[in-house]
Motif scaffolding. Structure first.
Motif, mmCIF file in Angstrom:
data_model
loop_
_atom_site.group_PDB
_atom_site.id
_atom_site.type_symbol
_atom_site.label_atom_id
_atom_site.label_comp_id
_atom_site.label_asym_id
_atom_site.label_seq_id
_atom_site.Cartn_x
_atom_site.Cartn_y
_atom_site.Cartn_z
ATOM 1 N N ASN A 111 0.807 -1.219 0.000
ATOM 2 C CA ASN A 111 0.000 0.000 0.000
ATOM 3 C C ASN A 111 0.843 1.273 0.000
ATOM 4 O O ASN A 111 0.312 2.362 -0.269
ATOM 5 C CB ASN A 111 -0.942 0.006 1.207
ATOM 6 C CG ASN A 111 -2.035 -1.043 1.079
ATOM 7 O OD1 ASN A 111 -2.631 -1.216 0.026
ATOM 8 N ND2 ASN A 111 -2.292 -1.765 2.163
ATOM 9 N N SER A 140 -1.408 2.299 -8.138
ATOM 10 C CA SER A 140 -2.865 2.433 -8.081
ATOM 11 C C SER A 140 -3.490 1.326 -8.910
ATOM 12 O O SER A 140 -2.930 0.896 -9.930
ATOM 13 C CB SER A 140 -3.307 3.802 -8.607
ATOM 14 O OG SER A 140 -2.783 4.845 -7.813
ATOM 15 N N LYS A 164 -5.269 -1.853 -0.417
ATOM 16 C CA LYS A 164 -6.275 -0.801 -0.245
ATOM 17 C C LYS A 164 -6.331 0.110 -1.472
ATOM 18 O O LYS A 164 -5.526 0.007 -2.383
ATOM 19 C CB LYS A 164 -5.970 0.024 1.008
ATOM 20 C CG LYS A 164 -6.019 -0.766 2.302
ATOM 21 C CD LYS A 164 -5.752 0.114 3.508
ATOM 22 C CE LYS A 164 -5.854 -0.690 4.802
ATOM 23 N NZ LYS A 164 -5.609 0.158 5.997
ATOM 24 N N ASN A 165 -7.338 0.986 -1.463
ATOM 25 C CA ASN A 165 -7.473 2.045 -2.473
ATOM 26 C C ASN A 165 -7.734 1.515 -3.877
ATOM 27 O O ASN A 165 -7.288 2.106 -4.866
ATOM 28 C CB ASN A 165 -6.234 2.953 -2.479
ATOM 29 C CG ASN A 165 -5.914 3.509 -1.109
ATOM 30 O OD1 ASN A 165 -6.812 3.894 -0.368
ATOM 31 N ND2 ASN A 165 -4.635 3.529 -0.748
ATOM 32 N N ARG A 222 -9.924 0.987 -7.106
ATOM 33 C CA ARG A 222 -11.080 1.567 -7.791
ATOM 34 C C ARG A 222 -11.793 0.453 -8.547
ATOM 35 O O ARG A 222 -11.175 -0.275 -9.314
ATOM 36 C CB ARG A 222 -10.643 2.677 -8.749
ATOM 37 C CG ARG A 222 -10.316 3.952 -8.019
ATOM 38 C CD ARG A 222 -9.813 5.056 -8.933
ATOM 39 N NE ARG A 222 -9.825 6.326 -8.206
ATOM 40 C CZ ARG A 222 -8.880 6.682 -7.324
ATOM 41 N NH1 ARG A 222 -7.852 5.864 -7.099
ATOM 42 N NH2 ARG A 222 -8.964 7.833 -6.690
ATOM 43 N N ASN A 274 -10.759 1.049 1.949
ATOM 44 C CA ASN A 274 -10.920 2.253 1.137
ATOM 45 C C ASN A 274 -11.210 1.920 -0.328
ATOM 46 O O ASN A 274 -10.736 2.582 -1.243
ATOM 47 C CB ASN A 274 -9.687 3.169 1.223
ATOM 48 C CG ASN A 274 -9.996 4.575 0.716
ATOM 49 O OD1 ASN A 274 -11.114 5.057 0.874
ATOM 50 N ND2 ASN A 274 -9.027 5.221 0.095
ATOM 51 N N ASP A 278 -10.494 11.021 -11.429
ATOM 52 C CA ASP A 278 -9.798 9.902 -10.783
ATOM 53 C C ASP A 278 -8.291 9.992 -10.986
ATOM 54 O O ASP A 278 -7.511 9.658 -10.081
ATOM 55 C CB ASP A 278 -10.327 8.574 -11.318
ATOM 56 C CG ASP A 278 -11.682 8.203 -10.722
ATOM 57 O OD1 ASP A 278 -12.148 8.923 -9.823
ATOM 58 O OD2 ASP A 278 -12.273 7.201 -11.165
ATOM 59 N N HIS A 335 -6.701 12.241 -8.452
ATOM 60 C CA HIS A 335 -6.542 11.572 -7.155
ATOM 61 C C HIS A 335 -5.436 10.522 -7.208
ATOM 62 O O HIS A 335 -4.636 10.391 -6.262
ATOM 63 C CB HIS A 335 -7.857 10.926 -6.735
ATOM 64 C CG HIS A 335 -8.936 11.908 -6.387
ATOM 65 N ND1 HIS A 335 -8.842 12.777 -5.325
ATOM 66 C CD2 HIS A 335 -10.135 12.162 -6.977
ATOM 67 C CE1 HIS A 335 -9.930 13.529 -5.258
ATOM 68 N NE2 HIS A 335 -10.727 13.173 -6.248
ATOM 69 N N ASN A 395 -3.923 8.904 -4.012
ATOM 70 C CA ASN A 395 -5.184 8.553 -3.379
ATOM 71 C C ASN A 395 -5.980 7.576 -4.233
ATOM 72 O O ASN A 395 -5.808 7.491 -5.423
ATOM 73 C CB ASN A 395 -6.020 9.800 -3.131
ATOM 74 C CG ASN A 395 -5.299 10.790 -2.236
ATOM 75 O OD1 ASN A 395 -4.677 10.390 -1.254
ATOM 76 N ND2 ASN A 395 -5.366 12.071 -2.567
#
Length: 430
Positions: free
Chosen positions: A359, A364, A387-388, A390, A412, A422, A425, A430
């Protein structure tokens, strides 16, 4: 039989459990374990199976068969599906490499070569190998379609000179692509649509795939009827020049030796971020999100991709032959959806090399969700604590707001919105 179907259908089982959120977890686990079983079936085709994995699968199904609204138990069971699927993916990865050699980056021709032709679609590389053996020295060329594209990266398959290239894109375009292919078509374990009359009489199914009034090839893998039909069809009348190519084969065995280059690129500023775009494709218009995402990412991002979702952008003129400033390709095709195992290995090893967690990597993930295999891969990532993520273009209908809230709080996980927002981010970590 129809009445019995209603008694075990979604609404009936939800009513029996008496808790929508518990049933949501039950459905997530059900889709996920079905995906894991599909991957296990591919491994079984190659002679690989593990008794412990099968025992784990049976235990998961036993929990899913219960009507008990056990929230904590069902959540643990769902994450266990991810753990099991990780083991299955590792087994399948080993089965492919053992059977056909370690994948290696290989340019694949995506334009036609003059001659008689057979098209094969799906996931099972063993079926392709046998077809290549039976068509050798017949003058018939073999083309891959859909999830069979990564086959060209395996030494044991690309050694056949009549494996000429890849034709078409993802499964949902088959009604057009199959109709225009000038030869018979073999569909192994892959999504299949009700065929058009234009190609129904030259369509062949295998394994779990089957349709009424369509030829089915048995477990003996006898392709003689397919070969005979190909001989009597026109094939491609000419070779298309200049030829076009797409490079496949960025399996973890090929990418990990580049780890130092990746790390140096990140430290020098040649690469700002790694973005993994993978999963299952479909026909919904909003899946163009993944095209927009790939095309609009900054030029210094490295895109890893796998599964049929990659067809949304691998032929994009904006990304064709694109490279980072250090010479590395911007888009690395890691393979089929089951090759998400390669992405897991690469992420894990990079984290070790940088002495951080997965992480904390400049990584991403955007996952295109459609069916059970994507559910299995998602659960594997969650079981790893990733995590994170989409998820899109829409969230699965079986995820209730309360269950989604748990996934958001613990992992998340987030829905895709629009590519431009997106990306902003993503580039901010993020």
């Amino acid at each position: 039989m129809e009445n019995f179907g209603y008694s075990v259908g979604v609404t009936s089982r939800q009513s029996q459990m008496g808790n929508k959120d518990c049933f949501s977890l039950n459905e997530i686990g059900t889709y996920g374990i079905k995906g894991a079983c599909a991957y296990a079936a591919h491994a079984y085709q190659l002679g690989k199976m593990d008794d412990e994995i099968m025992a784990d699968i049976h235990e998961v199904f036993a929990k899913l068969a219960s009507d008990e609204p056990d929230m904590e138990g069902l959540l643990a069971n769902t994450l266990r599906v991810g753990e099991i699927n990780g083991k299955v993916l590792a087994m399948l990865d080993d089965a492919h490499a053992t059977s056909f050699g370690a994948p290696e980056p290989t340019p694949v021709r995506t334009t036609a070569t003059e001659g008689k032709a057979i098209l094969i679609s799906g996931h099972d590389l063993k079926d392709l190998e046998v077809l290549l053996q039976q068509t050798e020295n017949t003058g018939i060329n073999v083309y891959t379609h859909g999830e069979m594209l990564p086959a060209h990266s395996y030494p044991g398959l690309k050694k056949y000179s009549h494996l000429k290239g890849n034709y078409g894109t993802a499964w949902q375009n088959q009604k057009f692509e199959f109709a225009t292919f000038p030869g018979p078509i073999v569909v192994t374990t892959n999504c299949i649509l009700e065929p058009r009359r234009a190609y129904r009489n030259r369509l062949y199914t295998m394994n779990e795939v089957g349709l009424d009034a369509v030829h089915h090839i048995g477990p003996d893998r006898d392709f003689s009827q397919v070969i005979e039909q190909a001989k009597h069809m026109k094939g491609f009348p000419r070779t298309i020049e200049p030829a076009k190519f797409h490079t496949v084969g960025f399996n973890h065995r090929a990418v990990l030796p580049l780890a130092n280059q990746v790390i140096e690129a990140a430290q020098s500023g040649a690469m700002s971020r790694i973005v993994l775009i993978g999963g299952c494709d479909g026909s919904q218009w909003d899946r163009n999100y993944f095209t927009d995402l790939a095309e609009e990412l900054p030029d210094d991002t490295l895109i890893l991709t796998l599964g049929c979702a990659k067809n949304r952008f691998i032929h994009s003129p904006k990304l064709l032959d694109a490279k980072l400033s250090n010479g590395m390709p911007r888009v690395m095709d890691m393979g089929q959806c089951n090759d998400s195992y390669s992405a897991v290995v690469v992420a894990t090893e990079l984290a070790k090399a940088l002495n951080c967690t997965v992480n904390e990597l400049p990584l991403s993930i955007a996952l295109s969700h459609l069916e059970q295999k994507a559910a299995a891969v998602l659960l594997t990532l969650l079981n790893m604590g990733v995590k994170n993520i989409r998820l899109g273009p829409s969230l699965p209908a079986y995820v209730t707001p309360a269950v989604l809230n748990v996934l958001v709080q613990q992992y998340n996980i987030m829905p895709t919105t629009n590519a431009i927002d997106d990306i902003e981010h993503i580039m901010n970590g993020n």
